[in-house]
Write a protein that holds these residues in place. Structure first.
Motif, PDB file in Angstrom:
ATOM      1  N   GLN A   1      50.411  37.991  51.760  1.00 13.83           N
ATOM      2  CA  GLN A   1      49.429  39.045  51.556  1.00 13.83           C
ATOM      3  C   GLN A   1      48.424  38.611  50.493  1.00 13.83           C
ATOM      4  O   GLN A   1      48.806  38.243  49.377  1.00 13.83           O
ATOM      5  CB  GLN A   1      50.119  40.343  51.114  1.00 13.83           C
ATOM      6  CG  GLN A   1      51.075  40.921  52.139  1.00 13.83           C
ATOM      7  CD  GLN A   1      50.340  41.419  53.380  1.00 13.83           C
ATOM      8  OE1 GLN A   1      49.284  42.052  53.289  1.00 13.83           O
ATOM      9  NE2 GLN A   1      50.904  41.126  54.540  1.00 13.83           N
ATOM     10  N   VAL A   2      47.152  38.642  50.832  1.00 15.92           N
ATOM     11  CA  VAL A   2      46.112  38.294  49.863  1.00 15.92           C
ATOM     12  C   VAL A   2      46.108  39.339  48.754  1.00 15.92           C
ATOM     13  O   VAL A   2      46.057  40.540  49.036  1.00 15.92           O
ATOM     14  CB  VAL A   2      44.726  38.227  50.532  1.00 15.92           C
ATOM     15  CG1 VAL A   2      43.637  37.978  49.490  1.00 15.92           C
ATOM     16  CG2 VAL A   2      44.707  37.135  51.599  1.00 15.92           C
ATOM     17  N   PRO A   3      46.204  38.924  47.488  1.00 15.29           N
ATOM     18  CA  PRO A   3      46.202  39.893  46.384  1.00 15.29           C
ATOM     19  C   PRO A   3      44.931  40.725  46.400  1.00 15.29           C
ATOM     20  O   PRO A   3      43.848  40.263  46.786  1.00 15.29           O
ATOM     21  CB  PRO A   3      46.266  39.012  45.133  1.00 15.29           C
ATOM     22  CG  PRO A   3      46.820  37.697  45.605  1.00 15.29           C
ATOM     23  CD  PRO A   3      46.318  37.532  47.007  1.00 15.29           C
ATOM     24  N   THR A   4      45.064  41.962  45.973  1.00 11.64           N
ATOM     25  CA  THR A   4      43.901  42.856  45.929  1.00 11.64           C
ATOM     26  C   THR A   4      43.312  42.961  44.523  1.00 11.64           C
ATOM     27  O   THR A   4      42.230  43.525  44.343  1.00 11.64           O
ATOM     28  CB  THR A   4      44.288  44.260  46.415  1.00 11.64           C
ATOM     29  OG1 THR A   4      45.346  44.768  45.584  1.00 11.64           O
ATOM     30  CG2 THR A   4      44.747  44.221  47.860  1.00 11.64           C
ATOM     31  N   GLY A   5      44.014  42.439  43.550  1.00 13.70           N
ATOM     32  CA  GLY A   5      43.527  42.517  42.177  1.00 13.70           C
ATOM     33  C   GLY A   5      44.441  41.764  41.235  1.00 13.70           C
ATOM     34  O   GLY A   5      45.248  40.926  41.662  1.00 13.70           O
TER      35      GLY A   5
ATOM     36  N   ARG B   1      35.384  30.511  38.559  1.00 11.10           N
ATOM     37  CA  ARG B   1      36.174  30.536  39.797  1.00 11.10           C
ATOM     38  C   ARG B   1      36.373  29.125  40.340  1.00 11.10           C
ATOM     39  O   ARG B   1      37.481  28.752  40.764  1.00 11.10           O
ATOM     40  CB  ARG B   1      35.494  31.409  40.847  1.00 11.10           C
ATOM     41  CG  ARG B   1      36.253  31.476  42.163  1.00 11.10           C
ATOM     42  CD  ARG B   1      35.507  32.325  43.178  1.00 11.10           C
ATOM     43  NE  ARG B   1      36.193  32.340  44.470  1.00 11.10           N
ATOM     44  CZ  ARG B   1      35.682  32.903  45.560  1.00 11.10           C
ATOM     45  NH1 ARG B   1      34.503  33.513  45.507  1.00 11.10           N
ATOM     46  NH2 ARG B   1      36.348  32.859  46.700  1.00 11.10           N
TER      47      ARG B   1
ATOM     48  N   LYS C   1      39.067  37.603  39.307  1.00 10.75           N
ATOM     49  CA  LYS C   1      39.704  38.376  40.377  1.00 10.75           C
ATOM     50  C   LYS C   1      39.556  37.665  41.722  1.00 10.75           C
ATOM     51  O   LYS C   1      40.510  37.628  42.528  1.00 10.75           O
ATOM     52  CB  LYS C   1      39.072  39.772  40.441  1.00 10.75           C
ATOM     53  CG  LYS C   1      39.769  40.732  41.384  1.00 10.75           C
ATOM     54  CD  LYS C   1      39.149  42.123  41.266  1.00 10.75           C
ATOM     55  CE  LYS C   1      39.814  43.110  42.193  1.00 10.75           C
ATOM     56  NZ  LYS C   1      39.216  44.478  42.065  1.00 10.75           N
ATOM     57  N   GLU C   2      38.394  37.087  41.970  1.00  8.62           N
ATOM     58  CA  GLU C   2      38.194  36.332  43.214  1.00  8.62           C
ATOM     59  C   GLU C   2      39.108  35.116  43.271  1.00  8.62           C
ATOM     60  O   GLU C   2      39.645  34.771  44.327  1.00  8.62           O
ATOM     61  CB  GLU C   2      36.730  35.899  43.337  1.00  8.62           C
ATOM     62  CG  GLU C   2      35.747  37.034  43.548  1.00  8.62           C
ATOM     63  CD  GLU C   2      36.035  37.818  44.812  1.00  8.62           C
ATOM     64  OE1 GLU C   2      36.339  37.189  45.855  1.00  8.62           O
ATOM     65  OE2 GLU C   2      35.974  39.062  44.763  1.00  8.62           O
TER      66      GLU C   2
ATOM     67  N   LYS D   1      42.479  36.161  44.306  1.00  7.50           N
ATOM     68  CA  LYS D   1      42.491  36.356  45.758  1.00  7.50           C
ATOM     69  C   LYS D   1      42.569  35.020  46.493  1.00  7.50           C
ATOM     70  O   LYS D   1      43.124  34.935  47.600  1.00  7.50           O
ATOM     71  CB  LYS D   1      41.237  37.120  46.191  1.00  7.50           C
ATOM     72  CG  LYS D   1      41.206  38.571  45.761  1.00  7.50           C
ATOM     73  CD  LYS D   1      39.928  39.248  46.265  1.00  7.50           C
ATOM     74  CE  LYS D   1      39.854  40.703  45.856  1.00  7.50           C
ATOM     75  NZ  LYS D   1      38.607  41.358  46.326  1.00  7.50           N
ATOM     76  N   ASP D   2      42.008  33.969  45.888  1.00  5.92           N
ATOM     77  CA  ASP D   2      42.087  32.626  46.469  1.00  5.92           C
ATOM     78  C   ASP D   2      43.495  32.053  46.409  1.00  5.92           C
ATOM     79  O   ASP D   2      43.770  31.017  47.016  1.00  5.92           O
ATOM     80  CB  ASP D   2      41.149  31.668  45.733  1.00  5.92           C
ATOM     81  CG  ASP D   2      39.677  32.008  45.926  1.00  5.92           C
ATOM     82  OD1 ASP D   2      39.338  32.618  46.963  1.00  5.92           O
ATOM     83  OD2 ASP D   2      38.866  31.654  45.047  1.00  5.92           O
TER      84      ASP D   2
END
Length: 474
Positions: A3-7, A355, A405-406, A409-410
């Motif tokens: 699951q891609v993290p949301t935060g 990032r 945060k991005e 998500k990566d």
């Protein structure tokens, strides 16, 4: 299924970072020795980009020690040694869950080569660490942050001398033993790759005490990495819960053009910044480093046991991030990217670079990461009503936190973040007070004058909301 993290993760550590030499003051108090930072002079007559202490001679050291007119702001800092209870209460009130500071090596071993530590210095850090914890913050302790006893420069040759390895490890053992059960997170050497801009503060090598300064710097860093590995080995023996990290000054550097020669030149420059982490996280010297040394006429001395010692690798990577630069095949050093905005000191503002760097580091090392310095130095205006409207600082942090945060998500395993100088302190490179980073304003000028009263900036309340929302409210 992944699951891609949301935060940000629920246990993410929101912190602030300072260095003892930039905030504590109390020069030569309770047995403290003179450190390399104590001779950093503030020179208002020099342009901003020239106010640094990259390379220093023994003659300069003697002049600084005997000076009656020189301005040495790190000797008084912001008087944090006396004000830390109220300062930490303000920082804890902002919601910080992590506070990074250093232990001043010269406060514990004033000359660096003593057999027994200075108990008065240790008692101060006992109280400081207890106060950090009492205000709801995890202490993250740096063992070497430009506070090397100056005697090790004058009597020896700084980190160029192999004897310093044993002196430093002795100091580390005292600290690891003392704070078992209180401190979990450690950084052995601050920004270990910063051997250019802050080379004297970092390595304590006077330029006139060695024949080949560049070679001496890399020899000194080798000794630092051996000492780091020995310290890490001992820490893990003392407490299995200790998390011992290594730290870089982050980039990244970009190629100025798509010319393959510029791309290769940039790769080589970035490799020699990654080199330090390659050794401390992987446990061995990479081949490209040996080629670099050969091509630059650098001959290093390795002790027979060093290869085995370096196998004691760090538990996590930490790094500072302030700006990026560009490179090309015609320049030996990276230089400013004028396409990006910058602060008055020429430090470019590049949130997307953070990032990029997080992804690059995680792809390379696949280990936990902490950003242990990030922030922007600016001129702040204290208004008559005690307010400081620093919307530019809010904009800076907002943009960088968005990119963190991005990166999460990566898939980057980012576990904590420290804003640099959450309270105004003396600048590292220029030794001035007017280059301010904090959420808390300290009424003090470049010459140590002022009420020293603390004021909350607009960014203080903004960051408090960010932390309370775990990075969701920006």
């Amino acid at each position: 299924m992944y699951q891609v993290p949301t935060g940000f993760p629920k246990n993410f550590l929101w912190g602030g970072a300072v260095a003892a030499n930039q905030c504590e003051g109390a020069y030569e108090y309770e047995g403290k020795g003179t450190s390399v930072a104590d001779i950093n002079e503030f020179r208002a007559d020099l342009p901003l980009e020239k106010r640094s202490n990259a390379e220093i001679s023994t003659s300069y050291i003697e002049e600084a020690l005997n000076s009656k007119t020189g301005i040495f702001p790190k000797r008084w800092g912001i008087n944090f040694k006396e004000t830390y209870p109220t300062d930490l209460k303000l920082l804890g009130g902002m919601g910080l869950t992590l506070f990074r500071t250093s232990i001043d090596w010269s406060r514990i071993f004033p000359n660096g080569d003593e057999l027994e530590p200075n108990e008065a210095g240790l008692l101060f850090y006992d109280k400081l660490i207890d106060e950090i914890i009492a205000n709801g913050m995890e202490p993250m302790i740096t063992l070497s942050h430009y506070e090397m006893p100056l005697n090790l420069t004058l009597k020896y040759k700084g980190w160029y001398s192999r004897e310093v390895v044993d002196f430093f490890v002795r100091y580390c053992k005292v600290i690891f033993d003392r704070y078992q059960g209180k401190v979990k997170y450690w950084i052995v050497i601050n920004q270990i790759n910063l051997i250019g801009h802050e080379s004297f503060n970092h390595l304590g090598i006077a330029e006139d005490k060695v024949e080949n300064l560049q070679e001496a710097k890399y020899q000194g860093v080798h000794h630092m990495m051996v000492a780091s590995a020995l310290a890490t080995e001992y820490a893990h023996q003392v407490d299995e819960n200790y998390q011992v990290g290594m730290m870089l000054c982050g980039g990244p550097e970009y190629a100025a053009t798509c010319n393959p020669e510029d791309v290769l030149a940039t790769l080589k420059i970035n490799q020699m910044q990654y080199f330090f982490a390659d050794v401390l996280l992987r446990g061995y010297y990479p081949g490209y480093a040996f080629r670099y040394f050969e091509e630059h006429g650098i001959k290093l001395e390795f002790a027979a046991e060093d290869e085995k010692i370096l196998k004691h690798t760090a538990d996590y990577l930490s790094f500072s991030y302030y700006y990026t630069q560009i490179c090309d095949a015609t320049h030996d050093e990276p230089y400013r990217n004028k396409a990006l905005p910058a602060n008055p000191w020429g430090w470019t503002i590049d949130p997307l670079g953070l990032r990029t760097l997080l992804n690059s580091f995680y792809d390379r090392y696949q280990c936990p990461i902490y950003i242990t310095e990030n922030g922007i130095g600016c001129y702040d205006q204290l208004e008559e009503d005690g307010s400081i409207h620093d919307g530019y600082r809010i904009d800076y942090y907002k943009a960088h936190i968005e990119q963190m945060k991005e990166a999460i998500k990566d898939g980057v395993d980012l576990r904590g973040y420290c804003a640099w100088g959450p309270i105004d302190i003396i600048s590292c490179s220029s030794s001035e007070m007017s280059k301010r980073y904090g959420f808390i304003y300290v009424d003090q000028d470049d010459y140590g004058k002022g009420s020293q009263k603390r004021y909350l900036k607009d960014s203080y309340d903004w960051m408090k909301k960010v932390i309370a929302s775990n990075g969701e409210t920006l």
